[in-house]
Design a protein around this motif. Structure first.
Motif, PDB file in Angstrom:
ATOM      1  N   VAL A 141       0.833  -1.203   0.000  1.00 40.52           N
ATOM      2  CA  VAL A 141       0.000   0.000   0.000  1.00 40.52           C
ATOM      3  C   VAL A 141       0.867   1.252   0.000  1.00 40.52           C
ATOM      4  CG1 VAL A 141      -1.785   1.268   1.247  1.00 40.52           C
ATOM      5  CG2 VAL A 141      -1.915  -1.225   1.081  1.00 40.52           C
ATOM      6  N   GLU A 142       1.971   1.235   0.744  1.00 41.72           N
ATOM      7  CA  GLU A 142       2.884   2.385   0.711  1.00 41.72           C
ATOM      8  C   GLU A 142       3.480   2.562  -0.676  1.00 41.72           C
ATOM      9  OE1 GLU A 142       4.369   2.286   5.384  1.00 41.72           O
ATOM     10  OE2 GLU A 142       5.717   1.629   3.792  1.00 41.72           O
ATOM     11  N   MET A 143       3.785   1.457  -1.352  1.00 43.10           N
ATOM     12  CA  MET A 143       4.342   1.532  -2.703  1.00 43.10           C
ATOM     13  C   MET A 143       3.333   2.164  -3.671  1.00 43.10           C
ATOM     14  SD  MET A 143       3.928  -0.258  -5.786  1.00 43.10           S
ATOM     15  CE  MET A 143       3.270  -1.828  -5.234  1.00 43.10           C
ATOM     16  N   LEU A 144       2.056   1.807  -3.533  1.00 41.06           N
ATOM     17  CA  LEU A 144       1.032   2.390  -4.399  1.00 41.06           C
ATOM     18  C   LEU A 144       0.873   3.886  -4.121  1.00 41.06           C
ATOM     19  CD1 LEU A 144      -1.681  -0.418  -4.251  1.00 41.06           C
ATOM     20  CD2 LEU A 144      -0.179   0.128  -6.177  1.00 41.06           C
ATOM     21  N   ALA A 145       0.938   4.260  -2.853  1.00 45.65           N
ATOM     22  CA  ALA A 145       0.822   5.680  -2.508  1.00 45.65           C
ATOM     23  C   ALA A 145       2.012   6.473  -3.043  1.00 45.65           C
ATOM     24  CB  ALA A 145       0.711   5.838  -0.992  1.00 45.65           C
ATOM     25  N   GLU A 146       3.202   5.887  -2.952  1.00 46.56           N
ATOM     26  CA  GLU A 146       4.402   6.569  -3.449  1.00 46.56           C
ATOM     27  C   GLU A 146       4.332   6.769  -4.961  1.00 46.56           C
ATOM     28  OE1 GLU A 146       9.273   6.037  -3.572  1.00 46.56           O
ATOM     29  OE2 GLU A 146       8.010   4.373  -2.938  1.00 46.56           O
ATOM     30  N   ALA A 147       3.841   5.766  -5.683  1.00 45.16           N
ATOM     31  CA  ALA A 147       3.721   5.894  -7.132  1.00 45.16           C
ATOM     32  C   ALA A 147       2.719   6.980  -7.502  1.00 45.16           C
ATOM     33  CB  ALA A 147       3.307   4.551  -7.741  1.00 45.16           C
ATOM     34  N   ASP A 251      -1.021  18.525 -19.542  1.00 46.92           N
ATOM     35  CA  ASP A 251      -1.181  17.769 -20.788  1.00 46.92           C
ATOM     36  C   ASP A 251      -0.127  16.680 -20.939  1.00 46.92           C
ATOM     37  OD1 ASP A 251      -2.941  17.414 -22.863  1.00 46.92           O
ATOM     38  OD2 ASP A 251      -1.812  18.631 -24.278  1.00 46.92           O
ATOM     39  N   MET A 252       0.767  16.579 -19.957  1.00 44.88           N
ATOM     40  CA  MET A 252       1.691  15.445 -19.916  1.00 44.88           C
ATOM     41  C   MET A 252       1.223  14.404 -18.898  1.00 44.88           C
ATOM     42  SD  MET A 252       2.542  16.613 -16.918  1.00 44.88           S
ATOM     43  CE  MET A 252       3.664  15.322 -16.431  1.00 44.88           C
ATOM     44  N   GLY A 253      -0.069  14.456 -18.559  1.00 46.02           N
ATOM     45  CA  GLY A 253      -0.615  13.531 -17.584  1.00 46.02           C
ATOM     46  C   GLY A 253      -0.496  12.072 -18.002  1.00 46.02           C
ATOM     47  N   GLY A 254      -0.568  11.799 -19.299  1.00 48.75           N
ATOM     48  CA  GLY A 254      -0.383  10.425 -19.758  1.00 48.75           C
ATOM     49  C   GLY A 254       1.011   9.922 -19.431  1.00 48.75           C
ATOM     50  N   ALA A 255       2.022  10.765 -19.662  1.00 43.52           N
ATOM     51  CA  ALA A 255       3.395  10.389 -19.323  1.00 43.52           C
ATOM     52  C   ALA A 255       3.548  10.194 -17.820  1.00 43.52           C
ATOM     53  CB  ALA A 255       4.366  11.465 -19.812  1.00 43.52           C
ATOM     54  N   ALA A 256       2.959  11.092 -17.023  1.00 44.10           N
ATOM     55  CA  ALA A 256       3.060  10.979 -15.564  1.00 44.10           C
ATOM     56  C   ALA A 256       2.427   9.682 -15.076  1.00 44.10           C
ATOM     57  CB  ALA A 256       2.400  12.178 -14.903  1.00 44.10           C
ATOM     58  N   ASN A 257       1.321   9.302 -15.674  1.00 44.33           N
ATOM     59  CA  ASN A 257       0.637   8.080 -15.248  1.00 44.33           C
ATOM     60  C   ASN A 257       1.393   6.822 -15.659  1.00 44.33           C
ATOM     61  OD1 ASN A 257      -2.409   8.233 -14.019  1.00 44.33           O
ATOM     62  ND2 ASN A 257      -1.824  10.125 -15.045  1.00 44.33           N
ATOM     63  N   VAL A 258       1.971   6.796 -16.864  1.00 43.38           N
ATOM     64  CA  VAL A 258       2.719   5.590 -17.232  1.00 43.38           C
ATOM     65  C   VAL A 258       4.008   5.481 -16.416  1.00 43.38           C
ATOM     66  CG1 VAL A 258       1.716   5.462 -19.552  1.00 43.38           C
ATOM     67  CG2 VAL A 258       3.943   6.565 -19.234  1.00 43.38           C
ATOM     68  N   LEU A 259       4.589   6.617 -16.013  1.00 39.42           N
ATOM     69  CA  LEU A 259       5.756   6.548 -15.130  1.00 39.42           C
ATOM     70  C   LEU A 259       5.356   6.013 -13.758  1.00 39.42           C
ATOM     71  CD1 LEU A 259       7.696   9.816 -16.054  1.00 39.42           C
ATOM     72  CD2 LEU A 259       8.387   7.454 -16.540  1.00 39.42           C
ATOM     73  N   GLY A 260       4.181   6.431 -13.267  1.00 38.31           N
ATOM     74  CA  GLY A 260       3.695   5.879 -12.017  1.00 38.31           C
ATOM     75  C   GLY A 260       3.439   4.383 -12.116  1.00 38.31           C
ATOM     76  N   LEU A 261       2.841   3.937 -13.228  1.00 38.82           N
ATOM     77  CA  LEU A 261       2.606   2.510 -13.429  1.00 38.82           C
ATOM     78  C   LEU A 261       3.922   1.760 -13.574  1.00 38.82           C
ATOM     79  CD1 LEU A 261       0.808   0.069 -13.883  1.00 38.82           C
ATOM     80  CD2 LEU A 261       0.501   0.813 -16.268  1.00 38.82           C
ATOM     81  N   ALA A 262       4.867   2.338 -14.301  1.00 38.76           N
ATOM     82  CA  ALA A 262       6.179   1.701 -14.446  1.00 38.76           C
ATOM     83  C   ALA A 262       6.861   1.552 -13.097  1.00 38.76           C
ATOM     84  CB  ALA A 262       7.051   2.513 -15.405  1.00 38.76           C
ATOM     85  N   GLN A 263       6.733   2.563 -12.236  1.00 36.91           N
ATOM     86  CA  GLN A 263       7.333   2.472 -10.910  1.00 36.91           C
ATOM     87  C   GLN A 263       6.737   1.284 -10.148  1.00 36.91           C
ATOM     88  OE1 GLN A 263       8.000   6.047  -8.620  1.00 36.91           O
ATOM     89  NE2 GLN A 263       7.336   5.069  -6.726  1.00 36.91           N
TER      90      GLN A 263
END
Length: 461
Positions: A141-147, A251-263
């Protein structure tokens, strides 16, 4: 508040969660000693109500209102509504937290502590830490919050401090942290590497456009994530009005989200060959800007007539998707703050997605429900294919008429996603317009927890 739990051995105060319909029974039983106090305070167990309970040495604990089913259905993280109203300190759930909601609610508690304070002195915010409830994996859960914090921070940062170069630096920091490789193609090299659409959209800006390419893992199925990295969107020569430009740092929200998913994927060490592709550009206005009416070549060989320079996101994604498909990934996912039509269709709270894979769609819907990450499937409606074919070129980047804008954008992208085993496209908003429990106003992760829950099964992991 820190995005972490209190230690398991913390001297934490007990928090009793009470649904409205359970308050009377509690006052007749375990809460009889506090009955007069509760009645005098007018506590009714409404969602988010908090009543501290006195003890001999001071505070003995608290009651937290968990409301009724209708009230909980209106909040993504009901427990977070309680968390933000509690007195500071360490807390543990004494009773009342449904077992099947424990991880989701624990995540909401952690996310209620998120604040973006890069540009002002951090205030002394009172900490309300939670001891991880029984059955909850605190590390997960901490890992998900950090991402999510990474995604929110990136989206919240204005373009002056998060242009293509800074987005590259953020991606590089993530790659270094997890031992991933990263290659970046910039400026005129984009033309040499046959990424003409990325170059065309970004060539007018002060910072050179670029394609960020991260790889992690060398065994298992290929999973490729593509995120729209338009760090600011003026609309180009089809200039946006000032009101519409106000939120374009996101407008770079897609990039931010895939970086969060990659993390998340790298932190959990999925047995996949992960690839992350981010076309990072700024859609600016200068003498070198691409123009309405231009016909642009793409990596795939398809030509695109530009009927609106403000429909630039699908252009940069097209080259990245074509590049991704050249190695035939088993799963390809694109995420982008792409169309206003998607917001009109489902509003800011829901992340619409497109896929031809029925099993994947079902898995995404189920995982989104489990993890408070609402998603909704929209169709790749084949009869609308004609709307993206202008006649003078292979494709039209902005069909006239305004109907089905999210669908026609998704159909445009699907033309470049041929060759992947399965493809899903998310048209996200990545922004919380008004503060809500667990969701501060500003940048937001959307669709990522649904993908985390759905992708392992879809990939046979």
């Amino acid at each position: 508040m820190p995005l972490c739990f209190a230690p398991a051995d913390a001297q934490a105060l007990p928090l009793t969660l009470l649904e409205k319909e359970a308050l009377g029974a509690w006052l007749e039983g375990p809460g009889a000693a506090h009955r007069a106090w509760v009645e005098a305070a007018g506590f009714r167990a409404g969602l988010g109500e908090v009543l501290p309970l006195p003890g001999e040495g001071g505070l003995a604990g608290a009651l937290g209102g968990y409301g009724d089913a209708a009230a909980r259905a209106r909040e993504r993280f009901p427990l977070a509504a309680v968390a933000q109203a509690l007195p500071p300190g360490d807390w543990r759930i004494a009773e009342g937290l449904p077992e099947d909601a424990a991880e989701r609610e624990a995540l909401g508690w952690l996310l209620s502590g998120y604040a973006f304070s890069r540009y002002r002195k951090a205030s002394e915010r009172p900490e309300r830490r939670l001891v991880a409830p029984p059955g909850v994996d605190p590390d997960r859960v901490e890992m998900l919050a950090e991402a999510e914090a990474l995604t929110r921070d990136l989206v919240n940062t204005p373009a002056a401090d998060l242009g293509p170069g800074a987005l590259e630096a953020a991606a590089a920091a993530l790659a270094v942290r997890f031992g991933a490789s990263i290659e970046v193609t910039r400026g005129e090299d984009l033309l040499a590497e046959n990424l003409p659409l990325v170059h065309a959209v970004g060539r007018a800006a002060a910072e050179a456009p670029r394609l960020i390419d991260i790889r992690h893992g060398d065994v298992g199925p290929r999973l490729t994530l593509v995120g729209k990295g338009v760090c600011f969107d003026t609309g180009g020569l089809d200039l946006k009005p000032a009101q519409a430009m106000g939120l374009m740092k996101k407008d770079m929200g897609g990039a931010a989200n895939v970086l969060g998913l990659a993390q998340i994927i790298m932190a959990e060490d999925w047995p996949v060959r992960l690839r992350v592709l981010i076309p990072a550009v700024e859609n600016a206005v200068s003498a070198g800007a691409f123009r309405p009416g231009d016909i642009l070549a793409s990596r795939k060989g398809l030509t695109v007539e530009v009927n609106n320079t403000d429909a630039e996101g699908r252009l940069v994604l097209a080259d990245a998707l074509a590049l991704a498909c050249e190695e035939g990934p088993e799963m390809l996912v694109s995420m982008a703050t792409l169309t206003g039509a998607a917001r009109v269709a489902v509003g800011p709270d829901i992340a619409p997605f497109f896929t031809d894979d029925g099993a994947l769609a079902q898995a995404l819907s189920e995982a989104g429900g489990r993890w408070a990450d609402p998603v909704w499937r929209l169709p790749f409606h084949a009869p609308y294919e004609a709307m993206i074919e202008p006649g003078i070129a292979d494709l039209d980047n902005a069909p006239q008429g305004g109907f089905a804008g999210a669908i026609t954008a998704a159909l445009f992208l699907r033309r470049f996603a041929e060759g992947a085993g399965a493809y899903a496209h998310f048209d996200i908003y990545s922004w919380q317009p008004q503060a809500a429990p667990g969701r501060a106003k500003g940048g937001l992760m959307q669709g990522v927890r649904a993908l985390r829950g759905a992708l392992p099964g879809s990939l046979g992991l």
